[in-house]
Design a protein around this motif. Structure first.
Motif, PDB file in Angstrom:
ATOM      1  N   LEU A 210       0.854  -1.187   0.000  1.00 21.62           N
ATOM      2  CA  LEU A 210       0.000   0.000   0.000  1.00 21.62           C
ATOM      3  C   LEU A 210       0.888   1.234   0.000  1.00 21.62           C
ATOM      4  O   LEU A 210       1.779   1.374   0.841  1.00 21.62           O
ATOM      5  CB  LEU A 210      -0.915  -0.008   1.226  1.00 21.62           C
ATOM      6  N   ASP A 211       0.623   2.116  -0.925  1.00 21.75           N
ATOM      7  CA  ASP A 211       1.463   3.287  -1.150  1.00 21.75           C
ATOM      8  C   ASP A 211       0.662   4.566  -0.936  1.00 21.75           C
ATOM      9  O   ASP A 211      -0.469   4.683  -1.419  1.00 21.75           O
ATOM     10  CB  ASP A 211       2.018   3.241  -2.579  1.00 21.75           C
ATOM     11  N   GLU A 212       1.253   5.516  -0.239  1.00 24.64           N
ATOM     12  CA  GLU A 212       0.578   6.771   0.083  1.00 24.64           C
ATOM     13  C   GLU A 212       0.088   7.519  -1.159  1.00 24.64           C
ATOM     14  O   GLU A 212      -0.938   8.200  -1.117  1.00 24.64           O
ATOM     15  CB  GLU A 212       1.527   7.672   0.879  1.00 24.64           C
ATOM     16  N   GLU A 213       0.807   7.372  -2.262  1.00 20.46           N
ATOM     17  CA  GLU A 213       0.449   8.095  -3.474  1.00 20.46           C
ATOM     18  C   GLU A 213      -0.221   7.204  -4.526  1.00 20.46           C
ATOM     19  O   GLU A 213      -1.005   7.698  -5.341  1.00 20.46           O
ATOM     20  CB  GLU A 213       1.701   8.719  -4.107  1.00 20.46           C
ATOM     21  N   ASN A 214       0.088   5.904  -4.517  1.00 20.33           N
ATOM     22  CA  ASN A 214      -0.322   5.032  -5.620  1.00 20.33           C
ATOM     23  C   ASN A 214      -1.317   3.951  -5.249  1.00 20.33           C
ATOM     24  O   ASN A 214      -1.729   3.172  -6.107  1.00 20.33           O
ATOM     25  CB  ASN A 214       0.918   4.390  -6.248  1.00 20.33           C
ATOM     26  N   GLY A 215      -1.713   3.866  -3.984  1.00 19.89           N
ATOM     27  CA  GLY A 215      -2.764   2.937  -3.607  1.00 19.89           C
ATOM     28  C   GLY A 215      -2.299   1.518  -3.366  1.00 19.89           C
ATOM     29  O   GLY A 215      -1.196   1.274  -2.882  1.00 19.89           O
ATOM     30  N   MET A 216      -3.126   0.570  -3.761  1.00 14.46           N
ATOM     31  CA  MET A 216      -2.973  -0.837  -3.377  1.00 14.46           C
ATOM     32  C   MET A 216      -2.507  -1.712  -4.536  1.00 14.46           C
ATOM     33  O   MET A 216      -3.033  -1.632  -5.645  1.00 14.46           O
ATOM     34  CB  MET A 216      -4.315  -1.357  -2.841  1.00 14.46           C
ATOM     35  N   TYR A 217      -1.508  -2.564  -4.235  1.00 16.20           N
ATOM     36  CA  TYR A 217      -1.014  -3.564  -5.178  1.00 16.20           C
ATOM     37  C   TYR A 217      -0.976  -4.918  -4.469  1.00 16.20           C
ATOM     38  O   TYR A 217      -0.764  -4.989  -3.255  1.00 16.20           O
ATOM     39  CB  TYR A 217       0.394  -3.218  -5.657  1.00 16.20           C
ATOM     40  N   THR A 218      -1.152  -5.983  -5.242  1.00 15.38           N
ATOM     41  CA  THR A 218      -1.007  -7.332  -4.692  1.00 15.38           C
ATOM     42  C   THR A 218       0.022  -8.103  -5.517  1.00 15.38           C
ATOM     43  O   THR A 218       0.174  -7.878  -6.718  1.00 15.38           O
ATOM     44  CB  THR A 218      -2.337  -8.103  -4.704  1.00 15.38           C
ATOM     45  N   TYR A 219       0.720  -9.001  -4.837  1.00 12.33           N
ATOM     46  CA  TYR A 219       1.695  -9.868  -5.490  1.00 12.33           C
ATOM     47  C   TYR A 219       1.339 -11.311  -5.167  1.00 12.33           C
ATOM     48  O   TYR A 219       1.235 -11.681  -3.994  1.00 12.33           O
ATOM     49  CB  TYR A 219       3.110  -9.554  -4.996  1.00 12.33           C
ATOM     50  N   GLN A 220       1.118 -12.121  -6.193  1.00 11.47           N
ATOM     51  CA  GLN A 220       0.777 -13.533  -6.021  1.00 11.47           C
ATOM     52  C   GLN A 220       2.053 -14.356  -6.171  1.00 11.47           C
ATOM     53  O   GLN A 220       2.692 -14.355  -7.225  1.00 11.47           O
ATOM     54  CB  GLN A 220      -0.261 -13.956  -7.059  1.00 11.47           C
TER      55      GLN A 220
ATOM     56  N   ALA B 159     -12.920  -9.117 -11.453  1.00 12.35           N
ATOM     57  CA  ALA B 159     -11.816  -9.855 -10.853  1.00 12.35           C
ATOM     58  C   ALA B 159     -10.670  -8.903 -10.524  1.00 12.35           C
ATOM     59  O   ALA B 159     -10.327  -8.018 -11.313  1.00 12.35           O
ATOM     60  CB  ALA B 159     -11.329 -10.936 -11.822  1.00 12.35           C
ATOM     61  N   GLY B 160     -10.078  -9.080  -9.351  1.00 10.06           N
ATOM     62  CA  GLY B 160      -8.966  -8.236  -8.949  1.00 10.06           C
ATOM     63  C   GLY B 160      -9.354  -6.813  -8.613  1.00 10.06           C
ATOM     64  O   GLY B 160      -8.505  -5.914  -8.620  1.00 10.06           O
ATOM     65  N   GLN B 161     -10.633  -6.584  -8.301  1.00  8.31           N
ATOM     66  CA  GLN B 161     -11.104  -5.242  -7.981  1.00  8.31           C
ATOM     67  C   GLN B 161     -11.784  -5.215  -6.611  1.00  8.31           C
ATOM     68  O   GLN B 161     -12.221  -6.246  -6.090  1.00  8.31           O
ATOM     69  CB  GLN B 161     -12.083  -4.746  -9.042  1.00  8.31           C
ATOM     70  N   ILE B 162     -11.865  -4.019  -6.044  1.00  4.18           N
ATOM     71  CA  ILE B 162     -12.561  -3.782  -4.775  1.00  4.18           C
ATOM     72  C   ILE B 162     -13.627  -2.723  -5.013  1.00  4.18           C
ATOM     73  O   ILE B 162     -13.379  -1.731  -5.720  1.00  4.18           O
ATOM     74  CB  ILE B 162     -11.577  -3.323  -3.680  1.00  4.18           C
ATOM     75  N   SER B 163     -14.798  -2.929  -4.452  1.00  5.24           N
ATOM     76  CA  SER B 163     -15.886  -1.964  -4.602  1.00  5.24           C
ATOM     77  C   SER B 163     -16.165  -1.262  -3.281  1.00  5.24           C
ATOM     78  O   SER B 163     -15.744  -1.704  -2.217  1.00  5.24           O
ATOM     79  CB  SER B 163     -17.156  -2.662  -5.104  1.00  5.24           C
ATOM     80  N   ASN B 164     -16.874  -0.153  -3.366  1.00  3.54           N
ATOM     81  CA  ASN B 164     -17.314   0.692  -2.239  1.00  3.54           C
ATOM     82  C   ASN B 164     -16.257   1.671  -1.766  1.00  3.54           C
ATOM     83  O   ASN B 164     -16.590   2.671  -1.125  1.00  3.54           O
ATOM     84  CB  ASN B 164     -17.822  -0.129  -1.054  1.00  3.54           C
ATOM     85  N   VAL B 165     -14.978   1.406  -2.017  1.00  6.38           N
ATOM     86  CA  VAL B 165     -13.913   2.343  -1.702  1.00  6.38           C
ATOM     87  C   VAL B 165     -12.866   2.228  -2.806  1.00  6.38           C
ATOM     88  O   VAL B 165     -12.576   1.130  -3.281  1.00  6.38           O
ATOM     89  CB  VAL B 165     -13.284   2.060  -0.318  1.00  6.38           C
ATOM     90  N   ASP B 166     -12.320   3.361  -3.231  1.00  7.40           N
ATOM     91  CA  ASP B 166     -11.321   3.362  -4.295  1.00  7.40           C
ATOM     92  C   ASP B 166      -9.987   2.851  -3.734  1.00  7.40           C
ATOM     93  O   ASP B 166      -9.418   3.475  -2.833  1.00  7.40           O
ATOM     94  CB  ASP B 166     -11.144   4.775  -4.844  1.00  7.40           C
ATOM     95  N   PRO B 167      -9.455   1.731  -4.238  1.00  8.89           N
ATOM     96  CA  PRO B 167      -8.171   1.216  -3.741  1.00  8.89           C
ATOM     97  C   PRO B 167      -7.016   2.192  -3.899  1.00  8.89           C
ATOM     98  O   PRO B 167      -5.992   2.047  -3.226  1.00  8.89           O
ATOM     99  CB  PRO B 167      -7.956  -0.048  -4.585  1.00  8.89           C
ATOM    100  N   ALA B 168      -7.152   3.199  -4.762  1.00  9.86           N
ATOM    101  CA  ALA B 168      -6.107   4.211  -4.918  1.00  9.86           C
ATOM    102  C   ALA B 168      -5.956   5.054  -3.659  1.00  9.86           C
ATOM    103  O   ALA B 168      -4.937   5.737  -3.482  1.00  9.86           O
ATOM    104  CB  ALA B 168      -6.414   5.104  -6.118  1.00  9.86           C
ATOM    105  N   THR B 169      -6.961   5.001  -2.770  1.00  9.21           N
ATOM    106  CA  THR B 169      -6.919   5.800  -1.534  1.00  9.21           C
ATOM    107  C   THR B 169      -6.523   4.964  -0.314  1.00  9.21           C
ATOM    108  O   THR B 169      -6.517   5.486   0.801  1.00  9.21           O
ATOM    109  CB  THR B 169      -8.291   6.444  -1.266  1.00  9.21           C
ATOM    110  N   LEU B 170      -6.187   3.691  -0.512  1.00 12.36           N
ATOM    111  CA  LEU B 170      -5.859   2.820   0.616  1.00 12.36           C
ATOM    112  C   LEU B 170      -4.363   2.861   0.902  1.00 12.36           C
ATOM    113  O   LEU B 170      -3.545   2.728  -0.011  1.00 12.36           O
ATOM    114  CB  LEU B 170      -6.319   1.392   0.316  1.00 12.36           C
TER     115      LEU B 170
END
Length: 253
Positions: free
Chosen positions: A77-87, A102-113
């Motif tokens: 999780l990055d202050e400027e770039n949001g959320m990334y996952t590594y499999q 697939a690979g998405q989150i709803s109700n909140v923008d992952p760019a703000t996490l």
């Protein structure tokens, strides 16, 4: 791309669950430009993730391991770039986006996490510049997120800095708590399955003292089960806050 040592802002160490050992282990170095694979010392580092925003706090991230019932992931999780996952089994990075696919989150923008933790099989994610913590379904990495509001739990105000884990040995064995920390030092402890269940309860509210800037203000891995917080008082032990030993809040570590 060159990778000067002074440009590295976060290191991510991946220790896979591969029984053959080592083949899926990786070391990543995060700079303001993105994420580099620096696993091999004999080759030039490869830029495997390119950040859309390279200014300000890009690269000063928070990461942790998250394992579902079937797969192992790293969450960054990055202050400027949001959320990334590594499999780990496919060695692939994914930028998580807003949506219901697939690979998405709803109700909140992952760019703000910007921060997160796993607690009893549930992923909790902190929204930037807010008092909101969002949680997903049990064993889920993507999908609909539900808001847990902390603003009315922080007596001194401020925004939510991060979510952490505190462990203690009780009379019935080890007990785990999730801890939410505000920017002005409010410490809110919770226990139970998750906020949607009837066993979800507050375990107390405490004050650790004003915090420094940033989100690297507490240890996510605990110290002998304790949670340590850096504040104006020094290194504050959550166990001392709970016990009410205000004169022993600080540690000489």
């Amino acid at each position: 791309d060159a990778l000067p040592i002074w440009g590295v802002r976060t290191l991510i160490s991946v220790k896979s669950q591969n029984p053959t050992g080592g083949s899926q282990d990786h070391l990543f170095a995060v700079t303001a430009l993105g994420i580099y694979d620096v696993t091999s010392s004999g080759t030039a580092p490869a830029l495997v993730v390119t950040f859309g925003i390279t200014a300000n706090n890009a690269g000063y991230g928070h990461w942790f391991e998250y394992t579902t019932t079937s797969l192992q992931y790293i969450i960054y999780l990055d202050e400027e770039n949001g959320m990334y996952t590594y499999q780990t089994n496919t060695a692939t990075w994914l930028k998580v986006t807003l949506g219901v696919g697939a690979g998405q989150i709803s109700n909140v923008d992952p760019a703000t996490l910007v921060h997160g933790v796993t607690y009893k099989g549930v992923l909790y994610l902190v929204e930037k510049n807010s008092s909101h913590c969002w949680y997903l379904a049990v064993d889920a990495l993507y999908g609909p997120a539900t808001k847990f509001e902390l603003g009315n739990k922080f007596l001194k105000g401020g925004f939510l800095v991060g979510a952490y884990i505190y462990m203690v040995n009780g009379s019935v064995g080890p007990q785990k708590f999730i801890v939410f920390l505000s920017s002005v030092g409010d410490v809110s402890l919770w226990t139970g399955t998750n906020p949607s269940q009837t066993d979800w309860n507050s375990a107390g509210s405490f004050y650790a003292g004003d915090l420094p800037a940033g989100r690297r203000v507490a240890n996510s891995n605990q110290f002998n089960g304790d949670l340590l917080i850096i504040s104006i008082y020094g290194v504050v032990q959550v166990s001392n806050l709970i016990a009410g030993r205000s004169e022993e809040h600080t540690s000489e570590l």
